[in-house]
Design an enzyme around this catalytic site. Structure first.
Site, PDB file in Angstrom:
ATOM      1  CB  THR A 221      -9.850  -2.675   6.875  1.00  0.00           C
ATOM      2  OG1 THR A 221      -8.486  -2.346   7.065  1.00  0.00           O
ATOM      3  CG2 THR A 221     -10.703  -1.594   7.507  1.00  0.00           C
TER       4      THR A 221
ATOM      5  CD  GLU B 232     -10.129   2.108   6.066  1.00  0.00           C
ATOM      6  OE1 GLU B 232      -9.386   1.705   5.144  1.00  0.00           O
ATOM      7  OE2 GLU B 232      -9.923   1.856   7.265  1.00  0.00           O
TER       8      GLU B 232
ATOM      9  CE  LYS C 110      -1.452  -3.248   3.293  1.00  0.00           C
ATOM     10  NZ  LYS C 110      -2.120  -2.372   2.362  1.00  0.00           N
TER      11      LYS C 110
ATOM     12  CD1 TRP D 241      -4.318  -4.064   7.149  1.00  0.00           C
ATOM     13  CD2 TRP D 241      -2.332  -3.081   7.431  1.00  0.00           C
ATOM     14  NE1 TRP D 241      -4.320  -2.886   6.453  1.00  0.00           N
ATOM     15  CE2 TRP D 241      -3.125  -2.261   6.594  1.00  0.00           C
ATOM     16  CE3 TRP D 241      -1.038  -2.663   7.751  1.00  0.00           C
ATOM     17  CZ2 TRP D 241      -2.658  -1.059   6.082  1.00  0.00           C
ATOM     18  CZ3 TRP D 241      -0.578  -1.464   7.225  1.00  0.00           C
ATOM     19  CH2 TRP D 241      -1.377  -0.680   6.403  1.00  0.00           C
TER      20      TRP D 241
HETATM   21  P1  AMP Z   1      -5.545  -1.514   2.962  1.00  0.00           P
HETATM   22  O1  AMP Z   1      -6.738  -0.909   3.573  1.00  0.00           O
HETATM   23  O2  AMP Z   1      -5.229  -2.868   3.486  1.00  0.00           O
HETATM   24  O3  AMP Z   1      -5.621  -1.480   1.488  1.00  0.00           O
HETATM   25  O4  AMP Z   1      -4.292  -0.640   3.370  1.00  0.00           O
HETATM   26  C1  AMP Z   1      -4.191   0.720   3.073  1.00  0.00           C
HETATM   27  C2  AMP Z   1      -2.849   1.234   3.515  1.00  0.00           C
HETATM   28  O5  AMP Z   1      -1.804   0.603   2.765  1.00  0.00           O
HETATM   29  C3  AMP Z   1      -2.631   2.700   3.313  1.00  0.00           C
HETATM   30  O6  AMP Z   1      -3.231   3.489   4.314  1.00  0.00           O
HETATM   31  C4  AMP Z   1      -1.107   2.783   3.321  1.00  0.00           C
HETATM   32  O7  AMP Z   1      -0.597   2.723   4.642  1.00  0.00           O
HETATM   33  C5  AMP Z   1      -0.715   1.498   2.609  1.00  0.00           C
HETATM   34  N1  AMP Z   1      -0.512   1.756   1.173  1.00  0.00           N
HETATM   35  C6  AMP Z   1      -1.367   1.514   0.161  1.00  0.00           C
HETATM   36  N2  AMP Z   1      -0.831   1.857  -1.026  1.00  0.00           N
HETATM   37  C7  AMP Z   1       0.404   2.343  -0.771  1.00  0.00           C
HETATM   38  C8  AMP Z   1       1.453   2.900  -1.570  1.00  0.00           C
HETATM   39  N3  AMP Z   1       1.365   2.966  -2.900  1.00  0.00           N
HETATM   40  N4  AMP Z   1       2.568   3.331  -0.946  1.00  0.00           N
HETATM   41  C9  AMP Z   1       2.689   3.244   0.401  1.00  0.00           C
HETATM   42  N5  AMP Z   1       1.743   2.735   1.202  1.00  0.00           N
HETATM   43  C10 AMP Z   1       0.609   2.296   0.641  1.00  0.00           C
END
Ligand code: AMP
Length: 532
Positions: free
Chosen positions: A177, A320, A429, A434
């Site tokens: 990540t 994670e 995002k 990212w």
């Molecule tokens: P990733 O590890 O790339 O899946 O990113 C995880 C991050 O995406 C989380 O810590 C949040 O900041 C964001 N995220 C994931 N799902 C949501 C959601 N339903 N609403 C708002 N932010 C989200």
């Protein structure tokens, strides 16, 4: 002797054995990049997986070795996942959209021994090959070329292979990540964590999967285990439909032609499908449930789907957290609520399934009440939550009590519903991927005439967020927004370039002189980008 239960470890091979034995005829359909479609089933995938395990052993692969995949969603990728973990290997899924330096870093850091890739990515691989220090074998998933193909390797085997046995805590998957700054970090998944995550995911208050379900995962297989769907669907014996291309028309046709009942992806992919439907026929076919996560599901999207009678499951999670953290369960009085009240609930990020615990804490680490108002850092813990990044010298990233700081800011309502209110981590995002605001700012301050820069994520209807770059000019500097973007062009990936550059007189700072990002995010919350 007291007696007791059997010593049967929870391993990925048990999942595929179950799917092959009990749901062997349930189809696995692939729509390939060239437009062709192939059909297999759980028995076929299990057969290919065993043959691929044999092929890997012949190549000298051993328990614990990392085998990388650089690929979109398709049946060969699925069989490879089960084949790699079945011979005790670790499936390292790689996001092909990362930049060259990141790709080289993660493959060298993971010490991948084999790299499987789609023909479409051959040019990228050709550009990286010289820098990959540990890869010994390259395998093409599809098409033909200078490398052996997945099909050639599996065709050469008889499938007479016993899965490699071991402890349920052994690793089986790896996903990097890329966050705020520094190098990407690897999250190592275990057999046990993936199996119990899969069992949870199929439950009625979660994705409500059964042997009658037809799942189209639009989430790529390189994003956090494709949200665990290839495991959850094998547990329940659901049909799976894969598309190697993410195109609104292709996806919509698959929904209609394959009788898709369940699908999952980030908000951006649904917009592409809506756009296609609006220009053609608005027909949801047999679609019962749409899982939206990765970014906050926009209210208008939730409303549209709910009005069409589709069950919207809004979920929050992270690489994670394998990734399910919270899911938008319906309260028992759901049927008595008005449409707007229902939408209000689904706009929030949902509640924890058994296994996961969440809390919010203030800046001093004190737990805040679940009152729907006290906003703080969101912490999470549970058996499918990260404990330490892969081969990370800084050691465990959780304290003795196992709480993992997510970098998200949230409130928890009295009924346990979590609602994301902000983000402490300095990232943007966009379309589920990212962008590091800090790296963008660091690049921008190198531009002649720039005194200070701040990148903030601003709402965008298609990409959820896009970067807005705020610049304080040096005294007397003659600089346009285009000059800044031109300067950045060879310093960051194209999709990181800010949608807009705005010149400001000054930026707000903390007492220690850091840019006050939270204040800026608040100030530009309703900012409308010209591209929006
Ligand atoms: P990733 O590890 O790339 O899946 O990113 C995880 C991050 O995406 C989380 O810590 C949040 O900041 C964001 N995220 C994931 N799902 C949501 C959601 N339903 N609403 C708002 N932010 C989200």
């Amino acid at each position: 002797m007291l007696g007791g239960m059997q010593d049967a470890p929870l391993r990925i091979s048990n999942i595929i054995d179950h799917a092959a034995r009990e749901h062997g005829a349930r189809e696995i359909v692939t729509r390939w990049a060239d437009g062709s479609t192939t059909r297999s089933n759980w028995a076929g995938i299990a057969g290919d997986a065993r043959k691929f395990s044999q092929a890997l052993e012949k190549l000298g692969m051993k328990k614990g070795d990392r085998i990388a995949t650089f690929a979109m969603n398709h049946g060969h990728h699925l069989a490879a996942w089960y084949g790699i973990s079945g011979m005790g290997g670790v499936v390292h899924t790689i996001n092909p959209r990362l930049f060259e330096e990141q790709l080289v870093y993660i493959m060298n850091h993971a010490e991948d021994r084999v790299l499987l890739f789609d023909k479409a990515f051959e040019p990228i691989i050709a550009g990286l090959k010289d820098q990959l220090k540990t890869v010994e074998h390259y395998i093409l998933f599809d098409g033909e070329g200078d490398y052996p193909t997945f099909r050639e390797l599996t065709d050469a085997e008889d499938g007479n292979f016993d899965w490699v046995e071991g402890d349920e805590r052994e690793p089986c998957g790896l996903c990097y990540t890329s966050g705020t700054t520094g190098n990407p970090k690897g999250v190592l998944y275990e057999h046990r964590s993936n199996v119990i995550h899969a069992i949870t995911e199929g439950q009625p208050d979660a994705m409500n999967l059964s042997q009658s379900s037809v799942m189209l995962p639009i989430v790529p297989m390189f994003h956090a285990n494709a949200w665990g769907l290839p495991f959850a669907c094998a547990v329940t014996g659901s049909k799976m439909v894969f598309s190697a291309v993410n195109d609104g028309e292709v996806l919509h046709n698959l929904v209609l032609d394959e009788g898709v009942t369940h699908s999952a992806g980030v908000p951006t992919v649904w917009l592409a499908m809506f756009q296609h439907m609006d220009a053609n026929t608005v027909d949801y076919g047999k679609l019962e449930m749409v899982v939206i996560g990765g970014s906050a599901a926009p209210r208008a999207m939730i409303e549209r789907l709910m009005k069409a009678g589709v069950y919207v499951l809004h979920a929050w999670g992270m690489t994670e957290t394998s990734p399910i953290g919270t899911i938008g369960m319906r309260p028992p009085n759901w049927d008595d609520l008005s449409f707007d009240q229902k939408v209000d609930i689904i706009c929030k990020q949902g509640r924890t399934p058994f296994g996961i615990e969440i809390r919010v804490v203030d800046d001093d680490g004190n737990e805040l009440p679940r009152d729907g108002e006290s906003s703080g850092s969101l912490h999470v813990r549970g058996p499918w939550v990260l404990d330490q990044y892969f081969q990370d010298e800084s050691g465990k990233c959780v304290g003795d009590d196992n709480w993992f700081d997510t970098g998200d800011v949230a409130v928890i309502h009295p009924d346990g519903t979590m609602q994301i209110t902000d983000r402490a981590k300095d990232v943007i995002k966009s379309g589920g991927e990212w962008i590091s605001s800090i790296e963008l700012e660091n690049a921008a301050v190198g531009c002649p005439g720039v005194a200070e820069a701040a990148a903030v994520g601003v709402y965008h209807p298609k990409w959820d967020e896009r970067p807005l770059l705020l610049i304080v000019k040096k005294d007397g500097a003659d600089l346009s927004g285009e000059d800044v973007v031109d300067y950045l062009k060879d310093k960051v990936a194209k999709w990181w370039l800010p949608d807009e550059v705005k010149f400001v007189g000054e930026l707000p700072h903390t007492a220690t002189g850091k840019i006050l990002k939270r204040a800026l995010r608040d100030e530009y919350k309703d900012y409308r980008l010209e591209t929006a």
